[in-house]
Design an enzyme around this catalytic site. Structure first.
Site, PDB file in Angstrom:
ATOM      1  N   SER A  36      47.287  39.601  54.373  1.00 28.85           N
ATOM      2  CA  SER A  36      47.105  38.312  53.679  1.00 28.85           C
ATOM      3  C   SER A  36      47.123  38.495  52.162  1.00 28.85           C
ATOM      4  O   SER A  36      47.424  37.559  51.432  1.00 28.85           O
ATOM      5  CB  SER A  36      45.794  37.644  54.116  1.00 28.85           C
ATOM      6  OG  SER A  36      44.693  38.466  53.774  1.00 28.85           O
ATOM      7  N   ASN A  37      46.788  39.687  51.691  1.00 33.03           N
ATOM      8  CA  ASN A  37      46.828  39.924  50.244  1.00 33.03           C
ATOM      9  C   ASN A  37      47.477  41.283  49.978  1.00 33.03           C
ATOM     10  O   ASN A  37      47.104  41.992  49.043  1.00 33.03           O
ATOM     11  CB  ASN A  37      45.402  39.870  49.673  1.00 33.03           C
ATOM     12  CG  ASN A  37      45.394  39.830  48.165  1.00 33.03           C
ATOM     13  OD1 ASN A  37      46.334  39.334  47.539  1.00 33.03           O
ATOM     14  ND2 ASN A  37      44.352  40.380  47.555  1.00 33.03           N
ATOM     15  N   SER A 126      30.061  46.196  46.226  1.00 31.87           N
ATOM     16  CA  SER A 126      30.452  45.909  44.848  1.00 31.87           C
ATOM     17  C   SER A 126      29.225  45.820  43.957  1.00 31.87           C
ATOM     18  O   SER A 126      28.148  45.382  44.402  1.00 31.87           O
ATOM     19  CB  SER A 126      31.185  44.572  44.824  1.00 31.87           C
ATOM     20  OG  SER A 126      31.323  44.095  43.506  1.00 31.87           O
ATOM     21  N   ALA A 127      29.420  46.172  42.705  1.00 33.68           N
ATOM     22  CA  ALA A 127      28.357  45.995  41.711  1.00 33.68           C
ATOM     23  C   ALA A 127      28.006  44.517  41.564  1.00 33.68           C
ATOM     24  O   ALA A 127      26.965  44.189  40.962  1.00 33.68           O
ATOM     25  CB  ALA A 127      28.805  46.556  40.370  1.00 33.68           C
ATOM     26  N   THR A 128      28.827  43.650  42.089  1.00 31.96           N
ATOM     27  CA  THR A 128      28.534  42.223  42.016  1.00 31.96           C
ATOM     28  C   THR A 128      27.214  41.890  42.718  1.00 31.96           C
ATOM     29  O   THR A 128      26.597  40.871  42.410  1.00 31.96           O
ATOM     30  CB  THR A 128      29.696  41.410  42.611  1.00 31.96           C
ATOM     31  OG1 THR A 128      29.589  40.063  42.200  1.00 31.96           O
ATOM     32  CG2 THR A 128      29.727  41.461  44.119  1.00 31.96           C
ATOM     33  N   TYR A 150      31.264  35.214  47.045  1.00 28.67           N
ATOM     34  CA  TYR A 150      31.867  36.534  47.298  1.00 28.67           C
ATOM     35  C   TYR A 150      30.791  37.619  47.239  1.00 28.67           C
ATOM     36  O   TYR A 150      30.671  38.455  48.146  1.00 28.67           O
ATOM     37  CB  TYR A 150      32.974  36.792  46.273  1.00 28.67           C
ATOM     38  CG  TYR A 150      33.291  38.246  46.089  1.00 28.67           C
ATOM     39  CD1 TYR A 150      33.976  38.947  47.074  1.00 28.67           C
ATOM     40  CD2 TYR A 150      32.883  38.935  44.943  1.00 28.67           C
ATOM     41  CE1 TYR A 150      34.240  40.301  46.915  1.00 28.67           C
ATOM     42  CE2 TYR A 150      33.147  40.274  44.776  1.00 28.67           C
ATOM     43  CZ  TYR A 150      33.820  40.954  45.760  1.00 28.67           C
ATOM     44  OH  TYR A 150      34.070  42.292  45.609  1.00 28.67           O
ATOM     45  N   LYS A 154      28.972  40.300  50.173  1.00 29.31           N
ATOM     46  CA  LYS A 154      28.773  41.757  50.058  1.00 29.31           C
ATOM     47  C   LYS A 154      27.311  42.102  50.342  1.00 29.31           C
ATOM     48  O   LYS A 154      27.016  43.062  51.064  1.00 29.31           O
ATOM     49  CB  LYS A 154      29.175  42.241  48.669  1.00 29.31           C
ATOM     50  CG  LYS A 154      30.663  42.153  48.373  1.00 29.31           C
ATOM     51  CD  LYS A 154      31.476  43.125  49.218  1.00 29.31           C
ATOM     52  CE  LYS A 154      32.958  43.089  48.915  1.00 29.31           C
ATOM     53  NZ  LYS A 154      33.763  43.827  49.900  1.00 29.31           N
ATOM     54  N   TYR A 178      31.130  49.486  44.085  1.00 28.00           N
ATOM     55  CA  TYR A 178      32.123  49.808  43.056  1.00 28.00           C
ATOM     56  C   TYR A 178      31.832  49.026  41.793  1.00 28.00           C
ATOM     57  O   TYR A 178      31.536  47.830  41.855  1.00 28.00           O
ATOM     58  CB  TYR A 178      33.536  49.374  43.454  1.00 28.00           C
ATOM     59  CG  TYR A 178      34.008  49.735  44.821  1.00 28.00           C
ATOM     60  CD1 TYR A 178      33.532  50.846  45.495  1.00 28.00           C
ATOM     61  CD2 TYR A 178      34.975  48.944  45.428  1.00 28.00           C
ATOM     62  CE1 TYR A 178      34.014  51.160  46.757  1.00 28.00           C
ATOM     63  CE2 TYR A 178      35.461  49.255  46.676  1.00 28.00           C
ATOM     64  CZ  TYR A 178      34.969  50.355  47.342  1.00 28.00           C
ATOM     65  OH  TYR A 178      35.452  50.646  48.588  1.00 28.00           O
ATOM     66  N   ASN A 180      34.242  48.645  38.164  1.00 32.43           N
ATOM     67  CA  ASN A 180      35.528  47.941  37.965  1.00 32.43           C
ATOM     68  C   ASN A 180      36.717  48.876  38.184  1.00 32.43           C
ATOM     69  O   ASN A 180      37.148  49.558  37.250  1.00 32.43           O
ATOM     70  CB  ASN A 180      35.576  47.337  36.557  1.00 32.43           C
ATOM     71  CG  ASN A 180      34.650  46.150  36.409  1.00 32.43           C
ATOM     72  OD1 ASN A 180      33.439  46.283  36.560  1.00 32.43           O
ATOM     73  ND2 ASN A 180      35.210  44.992  36.127  1.00 32.43           N
ATOM     74  N   ARG A 232      32.508  46.610  30.501  1.00 38.69           N
ATOM     75  CA  ARG A 232      32.508  46.957  31.918  1.00 38.69           C
ATOM     76  C   ARG A 232      32.660  48.457  32.097  1.00 38.69           C
ATOM     77  O   ARG A 232      33.207  49.142  31.243  1.00 38.69           O
ATOM     78  CB  ARG A 232      33.671  46.259  32.651  1.00 38.69           C
ATOM     79  CG  ARG A 232      33.558  44.742  32.689  1.00 38.69           C
ATOM     80  CD  ARG A 232      32.418  44.274  33.570  1.00 38.69           C
ATOM     81  NE  ARG A 232      32.348  42.820  33.641  1.00 38.69           N
ATOM     82  CZ  ARG A 232      31.708  42.051  32.762  1.00 38.69           C
ATOM     83  NH1 ARG A 232      31.061  42.583  31.739  1.00 38.69           N
ATOM     84  NH2 ARG A 232      31.691  40.726  32.904  1.00 38.69           N
TER      85      ARG A 232
HETATM   86  N1  UFG Z   1      38.354  39.105  30.943  1.00 44.70           N
HETATM   87  C1  UFG Z   1      39.004  38.509  29.893  1.00 44.70           C
HETATM   88  N2  UFG Z   1      40.212  37.929  30.132  1.00 44.70           N
HETATM   89  C2  UFG Z   1      40.802  37.927  31.357  1.00 44.70           C
HETATM   90  C3  UFG Z   1      40.114  38.535  32.436  1.00 44.70           C
HETATM   91  C4  UFG Z   1      38.883  39.107  32.197  1.00 44.70           C
HETATM   92  O1  UFG Z   1      38.512  38.496  28.753  1.00 44.70           O
HETATM   93  O2  UFG Z   1      41.908  37.367  31.509  1.00 44.70           O
HETATM   94  C5  UFG Z   1      37.079  39.788  30.678  1.00 44.70           C
HETATM   95  C6  UFG Z   1      35.895  39.274  31.494  1.00 44.70           C
HETATM   96  O3  UFG Z   1      35.300  38.194  30.818  1.00 44.70           O
HETATM   97  C7  UFG Z   1      35.020  40.515  31.580  1.00 44.70           C
HETATM   98  C8  UFG Z   1      36.024  41.666  31.615  1.00 44.70           C
HETATM   99  O4  UFG Z   1      37.228  41.134  31.080  1.00 44.70           O
HETATM  100  O5  UFG Z   1      34.242  40.649  30.403  1.00 44.70           O
HETATM  101  C9  UFG Z   1      36.300  42.190  33.009  1.00 44.70           C
HETATM  102  O6  UFG Z   1      36.665  41.109  33.852  1.00 44.70           O
HETATM  103  P1  UFG Z   1      37.262  41.337  35.315  1.00 44.70           P
HETATM  104  O7  UFG Z   1      37.569  40.009  35.888  1.00 44.70           O
HETATM  105  O8  UFG Z   1      38.351  42.346  35.269  1.00 44.70           O
HETATM  106  O9  UFG Z   1      36.067  42.045  36.066  1.00 44.70           O
HETATM  107  P2  UFG Z   1      34.616  41.480  36.417  1.00 44.70           P
HETATM  108  O10 UFG Z   1      33.672  42.503  35.892  1.00 44.70           O
HETATM  109  O11 UFG Z   1      34.410  40.091  36.013  1.00 44.70           O
HETATM  110  O12 UFG Z   1      34.715  41.450  37.986  1.00 44.70           O
HETATM  111  C10 UFG Z   1      34.666  42.638  38.717  1.00 44.70           C
HETATM  112  C11 UFG Z   1      35.351  42.484  40.068  1.00 44.70           C
HETATM  113  C12 UFG Z   1      34.646  41.489  40.912  1.00 44.70           C
HETATM  114  C13 UFG Z   1      33.182  41.778  40.963  1.00 44.70           C
HETATM  115  C14 UFG Z   1      32.623  41.911  39.561  1.00 44.70           C
HETATM  116  C15 UFG Z   1      31.179  42.281  39.503  1.00 44.70           C
HETATM  117  O13 UFG Z   1      36.677  42.064  39.901  1.00 44.70           O
HETATM  118  O14 UFG Z   1      35.158  41.599  42.230  1.00 44.70           O
HETATM  119  O15 UFG Z   1      33.327  42.938  38.883  1.00 44.70           O
HETATM  120  O16 UFG Z   1      30.993  43.519  40.103  1.00 44.70           O
HETATM  121  F1  UFG Z   1      32.546  40.766  41.570  1.00 44.70           F
END
Ligand code: UFG
Length: 342
Positions: A36-37, A126-128, A150, A154, A178, A180, A232
């Site tokens: 699916s993905n 996930s760290a989420t 989501y 988890k 996990y 990032n 991150r």
């Molecule tokens: N960011 C931007 N622009 C973008 C995308 C992200 O500035 O287009 C910033 C976000 O605000 C954040 C950083 O980049 O500060 C990282 O964002 P990501 O979306 O890559 O990662 P996240 O930390 O938000 O999310 C990840 C996983 C999720 C999980 C989350 C918490 O993708 O599955 O960590 O563990 F839920």
């Protein structure tokens, strides 16, 4: 010791890199994925790197009994469970779909495992689960409190793994949280291939560098971080894959949660600047409003993994971006064909 490992979601980003690492270590791998993905093209690229046709079952784990043919044909000794829906924003819009898919598929997997006397499970958490952390870097005993469906799935799965382990001492379960994951296999033949608009930073930045998108929106520059943008704990997908092998090697009776991260952070602007330097391409960006639900900083305390798994993530941001760029520049449209011109 060679084992036969079931990898659910093995056609996906982290699953494919982990499947390859398992094979390189001499294990037999069986992949189950509903595609699916992910895609058969990803599986073909994985098979080429592995030098063999990895047994593959296209199956929907939310169907009870979906794994019966898999267990009937293969002597599965352990499972690594990656399969699941994983987009934070989508989970807010479609919570019931997220609960149904992620919870039912895990319950069915664990039922099938128990029915076939297979008790070793590594779960892709996930760290989420920590939500907005109270302590940095975040140790495993920090408070949990996911901020979206989501993340709730988890945490719920973690809870029912813990309860299962209490109910039956044969279970040996490791919950890997996990941080990032980014980067790609250094061959550039497998990598992260999001469909549509990438939610995550690194895939988005890569699509800008390769010319598929105009500019990066930096979601907020007024966080309490050194440059004001979100920080991150990025971890190379190969280090993450190695963490799964270490988890299998050190698996113990019961159920234990372990962070997989580096312990050091990079800001959004660090990622943008590193990508521009390594790719030699312009990476234009603009400062945009904060994204709902985002936190300022997320950093792992990785000491438990260092000690209990004898594992450490040693690839730095330059290595992550070098490998992500290699994949993206070799395959600007991921596993899909480039769109026809005109
Ligand atoms: N960011 C931007 N622009 C973008 C995308 C992200 O500035 O287009 C910033 C976000 O605000 C954040 C950083 O980049 O500060 C990282 O964002 P990501 O979306 O890559 O990662 P996240 O930390 O938000 O999310 C990840 C996983 C999720 C999980 C989350 C918490 O993708 O599955 O960590 O563990 F839920």
């Amino acid at each position: 010791m060679s084992r036969t490992i079931l990898v659910t979601g093995g056609a996906g980003y982290i699953g494919s890199h982990t499947a390859l690492a398992l094979i390189e270590r001499g294990h037999d791998v069986v992949i189950v994925d509903d595609l699916s993905n992910s895609s058969t093209a990803a599986l073909e690229a994985l098979n080429a790197l592995a030098g063999r046709a990895i047994p593959f079952f296209e199956a929907d784990l939310t169907e009870p009994g979906a794994l019966d043919p898999v267990f009937a044909e293969h002597p599965i000794e352990a499972a690594i469970h990656f399969a699941g829906l994983k987009a934070v924003g989508e989970s807010v819009e479609q919570p019931l779909r997220y609960y149904r898919t992620n919870l039912l598929s895990t319950l069915n997997l664990m039922d099938s495992m128990a029915a076939h006397d297979c008790w070793d499970l590594v779960f892709s958490s996930s760290a989420t689960v920590y939500g907005d952390p109270e302590v940095l870097p975040i140790p495993e005993d920090a408070a949990t409190g996911p901020t979206n469906p989501y993340g709730q799935t988890k945490l719920m799965i973690e809870e029912f793994c813990r309860d299962a382990a209490v109910s039956d001492p044969r279970w040996r379960i490791t919950l890997l949280r996990y941080f990032n994951p980014v980067g790609a296999h250094p061959s550039g033949e497998i990598g992260e291939d999001p469909t549509g608009h990438p939610n995550n930073l690194v895939p988005f930045v890569m699509q800008v560098a390769v010319g598929r998108r105009e500019k990066v929106s930096v979601f907020g520059d007024d966080y309490d971080t050194p440059d004001g943008t979100g920080v991150r704990d990025y971890i190379h997908v190969l280090d993450l894959a190695a963490g799964h092998l270490a988890a299998l090697d050190h698996i113990e009776q019961g159920c234990d949660a372990i962070n997989l991260g580096t312990g050091s952070g990079a800001s959004v602007l660090d990622v943008v600047e590193t990508t521009a330097r390594i790719s030699g391409q312009p990476v234009p960006y603009e400062i945009a409003p904060r994204r709902a639900g985002d936190i300022a900083t997320s950093l792992a305390d990785p000491r438990k993994a260092n000690e209990k798994l004898d594992w450490r993530a040693d690839r730095n941001l330059d290595a992550m971006i070098t490998d992500a760029w290699n994949w993206q520049s070799k395959h600007p449209y991921g596993f899909a064909e480039a769109p026809a011109e005109g």
